[in-house]
Enzyme design. Structure first.
Site, PDB file in Angstrom:
ATOM      1  N   LYS A  57      37.878  17.823  22.962  1.00  0.00           N
ATOM      2  CA  LYS A  57      37.680  16.951  23.870  1.00  0.00           C
ATOM      3  C   LYS A  57      37.839  17.283  25.381  1.00  0.00           C
ATOM      4  O   LYS A  57      36.966  17.108  26.534  1.00  0.00           O
ATOM      5  CB  LYS A  57      37.613  15.754  23.062  1.00  0.00           C
ATOM      6  CG  LYS A  57      36.827  15.105  22.155  1.00  0.00           C
ATOM      7  CD  LYS A  57      37.990  13.858  21.902  1.00  0.00           C
ATOM      8  CE  LYS A  57      36.820  13.044  20.539  1.00  0.00           C
ATOM      9  NZ  LYS A  57      37.253  11.847  19.854  1.00  0.00           N
ATOM     10  N   GLN A  96      42.400   8.608  20.307  1.00  0.00           N
ATOM     11  CA  GLN A  96      42.518   8.655  19.337  1.00  0.00           C
ATOM     12  C   GLN A  96      42.528   8.264  17.799  1.00  0.00           C
ATOM     13  O   GLN A  96      43.843   8.298  17.636  1.00  0.00           O
ATOM     14  CB  GLN A  96      42.527  10.257  19.278  1.00  0.00           C
ATOM     15  CG  GLN A  96      42.069  11.593  18.401  1.00  0.00           C
ATOM     16  CD  GLN A  96      40.721  11.478  17.819  1.00  0.00           C
ATOM     17  OE1 GLN A  96      39.723  11.201  18.791  1.00  0.00           O
ATOM     18  NE2 GLN A  96      39.978  11.956  17.520  1.00  0.00           N
ATOM     19  N   ASP A 142      34.216   5.238  23.900  1.00  0.00           N
ATOM     20  CA  ASP A 142      33.963   5.124  22.188  1.00  0.00           C
ATOM     21  C   ASP A 142      32.887   4.263  21.429  1.00  0.00           C
ATOM     22  O   ASP A 142      32.537   4.403  20.638  1.00  0.00           O
ATOM     23  CB  ASP A 142      35.141   5.104  21.439  1.00  0.00           C
ATOM     24  CG  ASP A 142      36.422   6.437  20.787  1.00  0.00           C
ATOM     25  OD1 ASP A 142      35.463   7.519  20.958  1.00  0.00           O
ATOM     26  OD2 ASP A 142      37.216   5.949  21.235  1.00  0.00           O
TER      27      ASP A 142
HETATM   28  N1  GUN Z   1      38.081   9.553  14.733  1.00  0.00           N
HETATM   29  C1  GUN Z   1      37.363  10.082  14.396  1.00  0.00           C
HETATM   30  N2  GUN Z   1      36.606   9.895  15.015  1.00  0.00           N
HETATM   31  C2  GUN Z   1      36.599   9.543  16.176  1.00  0.00           C
HETATM   32  C3  GUN Z   1      35.808   9.255  17.013  1.00  0.00           C
HETATM   33  O1  GUN Z   1      34.483   9.269  17.616  1.00  0.00           O
HETATM   34  N3  GUN Z   1      36.383   8.354  18.663  1.00  0.00           N
HETATM   35  C4  GUN Z   1      38.667   7.860  18.417  1.00  0.00           C
HETATM   36  N4  GUN Z   1      38.347   7.779  19.379  1.00  0.00           N
HETATM   37  N5  GUN Z   1      38.483   8.118  16.991  1.00  0.00           N
HETATM   38  C5  GUN Z   1      37.846   9.685  15.897  1.00  0.00           C
END
Ligand code: GUN
Length: 284
Positions: free
Chosen positions: A52, A96, A119
């Protein structure tokens, strides 16, 4: 031979578009920034967050990652979220998941300002998705729809089966497919005779989290197969929820792992971060 739905290539187009938008915003004096919170030392989460960060840098989005130890208290985590909520220089906030044991994910999700919730996990944004008038796209499901669009695969009228009912993927995926006029079935760990249902799918989305869970006998010949899994097999090798080698010859189209859904998820995150910056600057 199935068509391989190349998320890496398609996401590159999306990211190039995001980069152009970020540059245009910069000319208007608007910078775009994302704050990422990473708690603990889950290796997969560290990889995702690095990806990311890299994608943000390439698109010209400023990102800052707050790496916190696994024994961080909920109070400290919520205090950081509050600080970021109040910081006008931060457009998007992402914590996350999963969080280490003992930390309440629901409380953290609820604490993120809905205007910065890139998100789309906050109840306000989930509700907006349900109603179809959302600003922030749920990253993985929206990335999948964008991939389908790119390959001119139209879910309208099709039987779509989603395996998995998580808040992150399964539920919002079902909703986006419904918005595209698909006939949607959501299956899960309690579903009886799963294969009988998955075999009816024109579009099958696997979001189970179990290595090579979807076998050839579960797939209709000519189906479009979307693999959300990022699993490790018994040898520690990265693989998806779909037994790719067995299913690929039977499918019309299939996403690889890696290089399928994952890059599309990140591309959507970048889009959401730009959307956040625009909204916060009265540009939308
Ligand atoms: N963990 C697995 N997929 C995601 C996601 O799309 N966003 C976040 N914040 N955590 C995750």
């Amino acid at each position: 031979m199935a068509t391989i739905l190349d998320g890496k290539a398609v996401s590159a187009h999306v990211k190039a578009e995001v980069k152009r938008e970020v540059e245009a915003l910069a000319k208007q004096g608007v910078s775009v920034s994302l704050a990422v919170i990473l708690v603990g030392d889950d290796p997969a989460s560290h990889t995702y967050v690095r990806n990311k960060e890299k994608a943000c840098a390439e698109a010209g989005i400023r990102s800052k990652t707050y790496r916190l130890p696994a024994d961080t208290t909920e109070q400290a985590l919520l205090a950081l979220v509050e600080t970021l909520n109040a910081d006008k220089a931060v457009n998007g906030i992402l914590c996350q998941l999963p969080l280490p044991k003992g930390l309440n994910e629901a409380a953290v999700i609820a604490a993120v300002s809905p205007e910065k919730d890139v998100d789309a996990f906050h109840a306000v944004n989930v509700g907006r998705i349900m109603l179809g008038n959302y600003a922030f796209l749920p990253c993985t499901p929206a990335g999948i729809v964008e991939l389908l669009d790119y390959y001119r695969i139209d879910p309208a009228g099709k039987r779509c089966v989603v395996i998995g009912r998580s808040n992150i993927v399964g539920k919002p995926m079902a909703m986006l497919l419904l918005h595209r006029d698909a006939t949607v079935t959501v299956c899960h760990s309690k579903t009886e005779d799963l294969a009988a249902i998955t075999k009816t799918a024109d579009i099958l989305v696997a979001a189970v989290g179990k290595p090579r869970f979807v076998t050839a006998d579960m797939v209709k010949p000519g189906a479009v197969v979307i693999d959300v899994g990022m699993d490790r097999d018994e040898n520690g090798k990265l693989c998806g929820d779909v037994d790719f080698a067995a299913v690929e010859p039977k499918a019309a189209c299939i996403t690889p792992v890696p290089g399928g859904v994952g890059p599309m998820t990140i591309a959507t995150l970048l889009k959401n971060t730009v959307t956040a910056a625009k909204l916060q600057n009265g540009l939308r």
